[in-house]
Design a protein around this motif. Structure first.
Motif, PDB file in Angstrom:
ATOM      1  N   ASP A  34     -35.041 -24.477 -16.687  1.00  0.00           N
ATOM      2  CA  ASP A  34     -36.466 -24.781 -16.678  1.00  0.00           C
ATOM      3  C   ASP A  34     -37.288 -23.497 -16.757  1.00  0.00           C
ATOM      4  O   ASP A  34     -38.248 -23.411 -17.541  1.00  0.00           O
ATOM      5  N   SER A 331     -31.688 -38.949 -26.557  1.00  0.00           N
ATOM      6  CA  SER A 331     -30.641 -38.157 -25.912  1.00  0.00           C
ATOM      7  C   SER A 331     -29.251 -38.723 -26.144  1.00  0.00           C
ATOM      8  O   SER A 331     -28.254 -38.035 -25.910  1.00  0.00           O
ATOM      9  N   TYR A 344     -32.369 -41.754 -17.375  1.00  0.00           N
ATOM     10  CA  TYR A 344     -32.101 -40.312 -17.450  1.00  0.00           C
ATOM     11  C   TYR A 344     -30.921 -39.950 -18.360  1.00  0.00           C
ATOM     12  O   TYR A 344     -29.772 -40.237 -18.040  1.00  0.00           O
ATOM     13  N   TRP A 345     -31.221 -39.319 -19.513  1.00  0.00           N
ATOM     14  CA  TRP A 345     -30.225 -38.773 -20.429  1.00  0.00           C
ATOM     15  C   TRP A 345     -29.294 -39.810 -21.069  1.00  0.00           C
ATOM     16  O   TRP A 345     -28.344 -39.437 -21.733  1.00  0.00           O
ATOM     17  N   SER A 349     -35.909 -39.775 -24.768  1.00  0.00           N
ATOM     18  CA  SER A 349     -36.126 -38.534 -25.519  1.00  0.00           C
ATOM     19  C   SER A 349     -36.784 -37.496 -24.615  1.00  0.00           C
ATOM     20  O   SER A 349     -37.710 -37.810 -23.868  1.00  0.00           O
ATOM     21  N   TRP A 350     -36.299 -36.277 -24.719  1.00  0.00           N
ATOM     22  CA  TRP A 350     -36.774 -35.184 -23.869  1.00  0.00           C
ATOM     23  C   TRP A 350     -37.510 -34.134 -24.698  1.00  0.00           C
ATOM     24  O   TRP A 350     -37.162 -33.874 -25.850  1.00  0.00           O
ATOM     25  N   ASN A 352     -37.700 -30.795 -24.105  1.00  0.00           N
ATOM     26  CA  ASN A 352     -37.009 -29.514 -24.311  1.00  0.00           C
ATOM     27  C   ASN A 352     -35.977 -29.606 -25.423  1.00  0.00           C
ATOM     28  O   ASN A 352     -35.837 -28.687 -26.244  1.00  0.00           O
ATOM     29  N   THR A 353     -35.235 -30.713 -25.487  1.00  0.00           N
ATOM     30  CA  THR A 353     -34.256 -30.845 -26.568  1.00  0.00           C
ATOM     31  C   THR A 353     -34.956 -31.052 -27.904  1.00  0.00           C
ATOM     32  O   THR A 353     -34.471 -30.576 -28.942  1.00  0.00           O
ATOM     33  N   GLU A 388     -41.881 -35.990 -18.004  1.00  0.00           N
ATOM     34  CA  GLU A 388     -40.564 -35.352 -18.040  1.00  0.00           C
ATOM     35  C   GLU A 388     -39.796 -35.777 -19.303  1.00  0.00           C
ATOM     36  O   GLU A 388     -39.179 -34.958 -19.968  1.00  0.00           O
ATOM     37  N   TYR A 389     -39.844 -37.058 -19.622  1.00  0.00           N
ATOM     38  CA  TYR A 389     -39.197 -37.574 -20.834  1.00  0.00           C
ATOM     39  C   TYR A 389     -39.861 -38.899 -21.193  1.00  0.00           C
ATOM     40  O   TYR A 389     -40.730 -39.393 -20.454  1.00  0.00           O
ATOM     41  N   THR A 406     -42.477 -29.429 -20.256  1.00  0.00           N
ATOM     42  CA  THR A 406     -43.190 -30.195 -21.273  1.00  0.00           C
ATOM     43  C   THR A 406     -44.494 -29.495 -21.624  1.00  0.00           C
ATOM     44  O   THR A 406     -44.829 -29.308 -22.803  1.00  0.00           O
TER      45      THR A 406
END
Length: 423
Positions: A34, A331, A344-345, A349-350, A352-353, A388-389, A406
């Motif tokens: 992070d 993800s 979560y994951w 979609s996130w 950072n990725t 966050e996502y 983000t």
């Protein structure tokens, strides 16, 4: 308020004097990757503050070179986050309490980009000469202590080390782990986020057991009986990218960059072992390649000169990820049996990725795809209050709000061509 102003407000609000928390509620300490992503955005707001962000994180580095995934703040209640410092029982020589595991190595890339944001300030503060040896020690730890399979690749020993905590890629390996008793720990994350968005209690119990086993073996990579040990494509791709960044730093400092370029070349060649058909896959050191298709397999797009780049681009556009047809980059495989659009994951979609894939798309010349992804990221960041996502289908916010990376990565995409504004 403009998107830039809103992003700045998030970063200023989550700044705690020497570093930035990912979220005031859900993640009240300093997290490793992070902070790297946050510095990449902070460099447009205050290059000095971005430097301090990275320096603060490196202040928690262990004597063996590892950068722990959490540096605990003494100003936060010890039970505010689980597992907290009392669980990990890890303190550096300098007295900093940390976790014992690691996260993906984005740090050298972040340091180089931060330096470039204001070269004069970087030179004035002697930034690169101070952080370079620490980053070299970090990479040395990874390449020497964590090549557990002898394949020339770094292995992760806990799902949290991937940064993609409960990815379906880890399911089979986790199933081997006897979970810690549910009454032996108290989760805090579900007090701040919808439990349906978070890992299940059974998954969490297995995470706790893996961490406890590593802790009870004094975090010794040579003697811990790792039930979970996998070579993750995203982790290794980020190490390659950061080796290239170290080469740039070394050259700037008048040092020989050859060993960094050689490391990047060797890692790139070894990474090819994880490619199957049209995507990179994690390799379980207890079995073989994991069939799950995840965002981790697309992240190697960022690797310079990657031979498989055209195949990855085709896969990103396919029904598995539907680049340009859904929000950001899912993800996990949209057609996969373990897909969950909110958890979560496991499908969401996130940001950072998406930022990493955007960087990769630019590198391979897929500019229309990159531009569409950038526009989507910026629109979603503003619309969701820097979530966050997000749900890949409707873009609805999931997880924590006012999330630091983000805001930082939205700011980076907005301002990467502009001179930074000094605080």
């Amino acid at each position: 308020m403009s998107l830039r102003q809103a992003a700045e407000r998030v970063l200023l609000g989550n700044w705690i004097g020497h570093s930035t928390v990912p979220s005031r509620s859900l993640y009240p300490h300093q997290w490793s990757w992070d902070s790297a992503f946050i510095a990449i955005g902070l460099r447009h707001l205050s290059p000095r503050r971005a430097q301090v962000e990275l320096e603060s994180l490196l202040g928690s580095q262990w004597s063996d070179g590892r950068i722990p995934h959490i540096s605990f703040s003494p100003a936060v209640a010890r039970d505010a986050y689980f597992p907290g410092p009392d669980f990990w029982q890890a303190t550096t020589v300098g007295g900093v309490e940390t976790s014992g595991i690691i996260q993906p190595p984005v740090h050298a890339l972040a340091a180089w980009l931060t330096h470039q944001a204001d070269e004069a300030e970087s030179v004035r503060r002697n930034f690169l000469p101070r952080v370079y040896p620490k980053l070299v020690a970090w990479h040395t730890y990874l390449r020497t202590r964590r090549d557990l399979g002898g394949h020339g690749l770094v292995a992760i020993v806990h799902p949290w080390e991937s940064g993609m905590d409960n990815s379906p890629a880890w399911d089979d390996a986790l199933a081997r782990v006897t979970p810690a008793p549910l009454d032996s720990f108290t989760r805090q994350d579900t007090n701040h986020a919808n439990p349906t968005d978070r890992p299940t209690d059974l998954d969490y119990a297995r995470y706790v057991q893996l961490a406890a086993t590593y802790r009870d073996h004094q975090y010794d990579d040579a003697t811990t009986p790792f039930e979970f040990a996998l070579e993750d494509p995203a982790f290794n791709a980020l190490l390659i990218t950061s080796e290239h960044a170290l080469a740039d730093i070394a050259e700037y400092l008048g040092l020989d960059p050859a060993h960094h370029l050689k490391a990047a070349e060797e890692l790139t060649h070894a990474l090819g072992q994880l490619f199957s058909e049209d995507l990179f896959h994690a390799r379980d050191l207890h079995t073989d390649l994991v069939p799950a298709r995840t965002i981790s397999g697309l992240i190697p797009l960022i690797v310079p000169g990657l031979p498989q780049a055209a195949d990855l681009l085709a896969t990103a556009r396919s029904d598995h990820f539907k680049l340009g047809q859904v929000h950001l980059v899912p993800s996990y495989d949209l057609t996969g049996p373990a897909f969950e659009r909110k958890r979560y994951w496991r499908g969401p979609s996130w940001f950072n990725t998406a930022w990493l894939v955007h960087r990769g798309l630019q590198a391979v010349g897929a500019h229309p795809d990159a531009d569409h992804l950038k526009d989507d990221l910026l629109a979603l960041a503003g619309r969701t209050g820097f979530a966050e996502y997000v749900d890949p289908y409707d873009g609805s916010p999931r997880g924590a709000q006012t999330f630091s990376w983000t805001a930082a990565l939205a700011l980076d995409l907005l301002e990467s061509q502009n001179a930074p504004t000094q605080l």
